[in-house]
Design a protein around this motif. Structure first.
Motif, PDB file in Angstrom:
ATOM      1  N   ALA A  20      31.765 -23.226  95.797  1.00 43.31           N
ATOM      2  CA  ALA A  20      30.317 -23.070  95.962  1.00 43.31           C
ATOM      3  C   ALA A  20      29.815 -21.816  95.256  1.00 43.31           C
ATOM      4  CB  ALA A  20      29.972 -23.021  97.445  1.00 43.31           C
ATOM      5  N   VAL A  21      30.581 -20.744  95.318  1.00 46.52           N
ATOM      6  CA  VAL A  21      30.189 -19.508  94.634  1.00 46.52           C
ATOM      7  C   VAL A  21      30.204 -19.707  93.123  1.00 46.52           C
ATOM      8  CG1 VAL A  21      30.919 -17.139  94.164  1.00 46.52           C
ATOM      9  CG2 VAL A  21      30.873 -17.986  96.512  1.00 46.52           C
ATOM     10  N   GLN A  22      31.221 -20.381  92.612  1.00 43.45           N
ATOM     11  CA  GLN A  22      31.310 -20.618  91.172  1.00 43.45           C
ATOM     12  C   GLN A  22      30.156 -21.491  90.679  1.00 43.45           C
ATOM     13  OE1 GLN A  22      33.415 -19.347  88.906  1.00 43.45           O
ATOM     14  NE2 GLN A  22      34.341 -18.103  90.492  1.00 43.45           N
ATOM     15  N   VAL A  23      29.866 -22.558  91.404  1.00 47.23           N
ATOM     16  CA  VAL A  23      28.776 -23.450  90.997  1.00 47.23           C
ATOM     17  C   VAL A  23      27.439 -22.722  91.071  1.00 47.23           C
ATOM     18  CG1 VAL A  23      27.497 -25.526  91.654  1.00 47.23           C
ATOM     19  CG2 VAL A  23      29.978 -25.577  91.557  1.00 47.23           C
ATOM     20  N   THR A  24      27.230 -21.959  92.126  1.00 43.24           N
ATOM     21  CA  THR A  24      25.969 -21.230  92.268  1.00 43.24           C
ATOM     22  C   THR A  24      25.790 -20.200  91.163  1.00 43.24           C
ATOM     23  OG1 THR A  24      26.070 -21.527  94.661  1.00 43.24           O
ATOM     24  CG2 THR A  24      24.592 -19.829  93.837  1.00 43.24           C
ATOM     25  N   SER A  25      26.847 -19.480  90.835  1.00 44.62           N
ATOM     26  CA  SER A  25      26.719 -18.468  89.782  1.00 44.62           C
ATOM     27  C   SER A  25      26.443 -19.116  88.430  1.00 44.62           C
ATOM     28  CB  SER A  25      27.969 -17.594  89.714  1.00 44.62           C
ATOM     29  OG  SER A  25      29.064 -18.314  89.221  1.00 44.62           O
ATOM     30  N   ARG A  26      27.061 -20.253  88.169  1.00 44.57           N
ATOM     31  CA  ARG A  26      26.799 -20.937  86.900  1.00 44.57           C
ATOM     32  C   ARG A  26      25.399 -21.539  86.867  1.00 44.57           C
ATOM     33  NH1 ARG A  26      32.687 -22.094  87.237  1.00 44.57           N
ATOM     34  NH2 ARG A  26      33.574 -20.965  85.480  1.00 44.57           N
ATOM     35  N   LEU A  27      24.921 -22.013  88.012  1.00 45.07           N
ATOM     36  CA  LEU A  27      23.549 -22.524  88.062  1.00 45.07           C
ATOM     37  C   LEU A  27      22.538 -21.411  87.813  1.00 45.07           C
ATOM     38  CD1 LEU A  27      23.519 -25.016  91.063  1.00 45.07           C
ATOM     39  CD2 LEU A  27      23.015 -25.533  88.685  1.00 45.07           C
ATOM     40  N   LEU A  28      22.778 -20.260  88.404  1.00 47.14           N
ATOM     41  CA  LEU A  28      21.855 -19.142  88.229  1.00 47.14           C
ATOM     42  C   LEU A  28      21.904 -18.577  86.812  1.00 47.14           C
ATOM     43  CD1 LEU A  28      22.290 -17.306  91.636  1.00 47.14           C
ATOM     44  CD2 LEU A  28      20.389 -18.737  90.891  1.00 47.14           C
ATOM     45  N   MET A  36      30.370 -27.037  85.323  1.00 49.47           N
ATOM     46  CA  MET A  36      30.562 -27.002  86.774  1.00 49.47           C
ATOM     47  C   MET A  36      31.238 -28.247  87.312  1.00 49.47           C
ATOM     48  SD  MET A  36      26.801 -25.764  87.802  1.00 49.47           S
ATOM     49  CE  MET A  36      25.811 -25.809  86.340  1.00 49.47           C
TER      50      MET A  36
END
Length: 64
Positions: A20-28, A36
């Motif tokens: 979840a942290v990896q996906v969120t950071s890539r989305l941001l 992702m």
């Protein structure tokens, strides 16, 4: 006894948290969705596994 549940759940909750942290950071960072995909697959797999296990275990846990 109250301390055992968090200790036992920690190994199961770390991979989805990291995903979840990896996906969120890539989305941001506005990166493409293809970067992702691996993490999203991991999160989807966890959802499927835990929903399946909970559905199968429900009858045994809630036995009236």
């Amino acid at each position: 006894a109250e301390l055992m549940l968090p200790v036992l759940l920690l190994p199961f909750m770390v991979p989805p948290l990291i995903g979840a942290v990896q996906v969120t950071s890539r989305l941001l960072d506005a990166r493409p969705l293809s970067e992702m995909l691996g993490w999203l697959r991991l999160l989807a797999l966890y959802d499927v596994v835990f929903v399946t296990l909970c559905t199968m275990a429900f009858a045994a846990v809630v036995d009236e």
